[in-house]
Design an enzyme around this catalytic site. Structure first.
Site, short mmCIF file in Angstrom:
data_model
loop_
_atom_site.label_atom_id
_atom_site.label_comp_id
_atom_site.label_asym_id
_atom_site.label_seq_id
_atom_site.Cartn_x
_atom_site.Cartn_y
_atom_site.Cartn_z
N LYS A 203 15.29 -34.30 -41.62
CA LYS A 203 16.55 -33.58 -41.86
C LYS A 203 16.28 -32.50 -42.90
CE LYS A 203 21.30 -34.09 -43.35
NZ LYS A 203 22.39 -35.01 -43.65
N ARG A 213 30.64 -29.17 -43.60
CA ARG A 213 31.11 -29.47 -44.97
C ARG A 213 32.58 -29.08 -45.10
NH1 ARG A 213 25.50 -27.82 -47.95
NH2 ARG A 213 24.25 -29.46 -46.97
N LYS A 226 21.03 -29.44 -51.64
CA LYS A 226 20.46 -30.75 -51.34
C LYS A 226 18.94 -30.71 -51.22
CE LYS A 226 24.76 -32.43 -49.22
NZ LYS A 226 25.37 -33.27 -48.17
N GLU A 242 7.57 -38.07 -42.43
CA GLU A 242 8.90 -38.69 -42.56
C GLU A 242 9.18 -39.61 -41.36
OE1 GLU A 242 11.21 -38.98 -44.66
OE2 GLU A 242 11.19 -37.32 -46.07
N LYS A 257 17.01 -32.66 -37.29
CA LYS A 257 18.27 -31.99 -37.58
C LYS A 257 18.03 -30.86 -38.56
CE LYS A 257 22.68 -32.95 -39.65
NZ LYS A 257 23.31 -33.67 -40.69
N SER A 283 26.91 -28.38 -36.78
CA SER A 283 28.16 -27.62 -36.81
C SER A 283 27.94 -26.11 -36.76
CB SER A 283 28.93 -27.99 -38.07
OG SER A 283 28.14 -27.78 -39.23
N TYR A 322 28.74 -31.38 -30.88
CA TYR A 322 30.20 -31.23 -30.82
C TYR A 322 30.65 -30.79 -29.43
CZ TYR A 322 29.62 -31.63 -35.81
OH TYR A 322 29.29 -32.12 -37.05
C1 PBG Z 1 25.64 -35.67 -44.54
C2 PBG Z 1 25.59 -35.06 -43.20
C3 PBG Z 1 25.58 -33.70 -42.94
C4 PBG Z 1 25.65 -33.55 -41.57
C5 PBG Z 1 25.68 -34.83 -41.00
N1 PBG Z 1 25.64 -35.76 -42.03
C6 PBG Z 1 25.59 -32.53 -43.85
C7 PBG Z 1 24.75 -32.47 -45.02
O1 PBG Z 1 23.71 -33.11 -45.12
O2 PBG Z 1 25.13 -31.74 -45.93
C8 PBG Z 1 25.70 -32.24 -40.86
C9 PBG Z 1 26.39 -32.24 -39.57
C10 PBG Z 1 26.68 -30.89 -39.05
O3 PBG Z 1 26.46 -29.85 -39.69
O4 PBG Z 1 27.19 -30.86 -37.92
N2 PBG Z 1 24.84 -36.65 -44.88
#
Ligand code: PBG
Length: 336
Positions: A203, A213, A226, A242, A257, A283, A322
């Site tokens: 990730k 968010r 992050k 990982e 991701k 998203s 989505y």
């Molecule tokens: C948080 C999490 C995130 C997403 C899924 N779980 C965002 C982040 O790590 O800040 C992102 C999902 C998306 O953007 O559709 N643990």
């Protein structure tokens, strides 16, 4: 590279199989089906609520009753599972995100209600604290640091609470070290041997999470970024390390991701490990396609299906997106 080095133009004409629709279908190497899709769902408190998410045209925050309707439609379309995420108002957030451990929180109530109404659909839940912390981080913040081992202890509890509520897959999305093994041990001790772990293994610290968010209420509140726990977008070998760790710790499946910008990672992970590999079309990817389509700049339906088949071509077994219901409706229409 070519397996037939002797065939050359004009004996070989690559356009020959492309000439007709039946032949194009016959020569197609990859296929997208509703079985490949996991619908991402944003939950909100209330009843009969469908609240539009500004940065994600066409997406709504759904109250539990509405999520049940969506689950029914998804099941009817052949979509195997939903991934649920909670919107949390800023006044329900705390520094340590205690609401994550409330077995009557929105996520838990949603799982119980959906499982009751639509027992045969799979349900997946993120394990991470970001929907519940007032600073928007996935773990505990101590003196400017996201502390690893203390966070993992809480994630283990959170995973058990989700499992007890009926989630079939817990998906640690926090990127703390050692959390997959700890969660597996915790689940097994509590009698949840049947609950799967899908590890957000690779990730990345990505700008493409922006709309999410906003969707879950973390947008204005995230302190800093992050990058001390999510991966650097420049890295690829690190993703394999990982994934190796998470598989060794007992992950049933791994995830890459975001999606489209990381298809090379999906391919490397699949080739290296041959494990069930999922991609999350996040998203921001959804928002880009919807925004361009909304402006008439591209054909939204075609761009959606093209983006989804790209994941299959890269080696993904499935896609969290989505678009799942919308794509499945279209696939069904195209089949008819
Ligand atoms: C948080 C999490 C995130 C997403 C899924 N779980 C965002 C982040 O790590 O800040 C992102 C999902 C998306 O953007 O559709 N643990």
């Amino acid at each position: 590279m070519t397996k037939n080095p002797h065939a050359r133009f004009p004996a070989l004409r690559m356009r020959r199989p492309r000439a007709t629709a039946w032949s194009r279908r016959l020569f197609q190497e990859n296929a997208l089906s509703p079985s490949d899709l996991i619908q991402a769902v944003i939950l909100i408190e209330g009843n009969k609520v469908r609240e539009p998410i500004d940065a994600m045209p066409g997406m709504h925050r759904l109250s539990v009753d509405q999520a049940i309707e969506l689950a029914k439609e998804a099941q009817g379309l052949g979509i195997p599972a939903l991934a649920l995420f909670p919107f949390t108002d800023s006044n329900a957030r705390t520094p340590d995100g205690e609401e994550a451990l409330n077995s009557d929180n929105l996520m838990c109530r949603a799982a119980r209600a959906i499982k009751h109404a639509v027992p045969d659909i799979g349900l997946m839940a993120d394990v991470a604290l970001d929907p519940y912390t007032d600073h928007g981080h996935d773990g505990l913040l101590r003196d400017g640091d996201i502390v690893n081992d203390e966070t993992v202890k809480i994630l283990v509890e959170q995973a058990n609470i989700m499992a007890a509520a009926g989630y079939d897959i817990v998906a640690p999305s926090d990127m703390m070290d050692g959390r997959v093994g700890a969660i597996r041990t915790g689940l097994d001790k509590a009698g949840f041997q049947h609950v799967q772990i899908m590890a957000y293994a690779a990730k990345y610290a990505s700008a493409f999470y922006g709309p999410y968010r906003e969707a879950i209420g973390s947008a204005g509140i995230l302190q800093g970024d992050k990058r001390t726990y999510q991966m650097d977008p420049a890295n690829s070998d690190e993703a394999l390390r990982e994934v190796a760790l998470d598989l060794a710790e007992g992950a049933d499946s791994v995830m890459v991701k975001p999606g489209l910008a990381y298809l090379d990672i999906v391919r490397r992970v699949k080739d290296e490990f041959g494990a069930p590999t999922f991609a999350f079309q996040v998203s921001g990817e959804y928002a880009m396609i919807k925004a361009a389509a909304g402006n008439g700049w591209l054909d939204g339906e075609r761009a959606m299906l093209e983006s989804l088949i790209a994941f299959k071509r890269a080696g993904a077994n499935g896609i969290i997106t989505y678009f799942a219901v919308e794509a499945a409706r279209l696939l069904r229409k195209n089949m008819a």
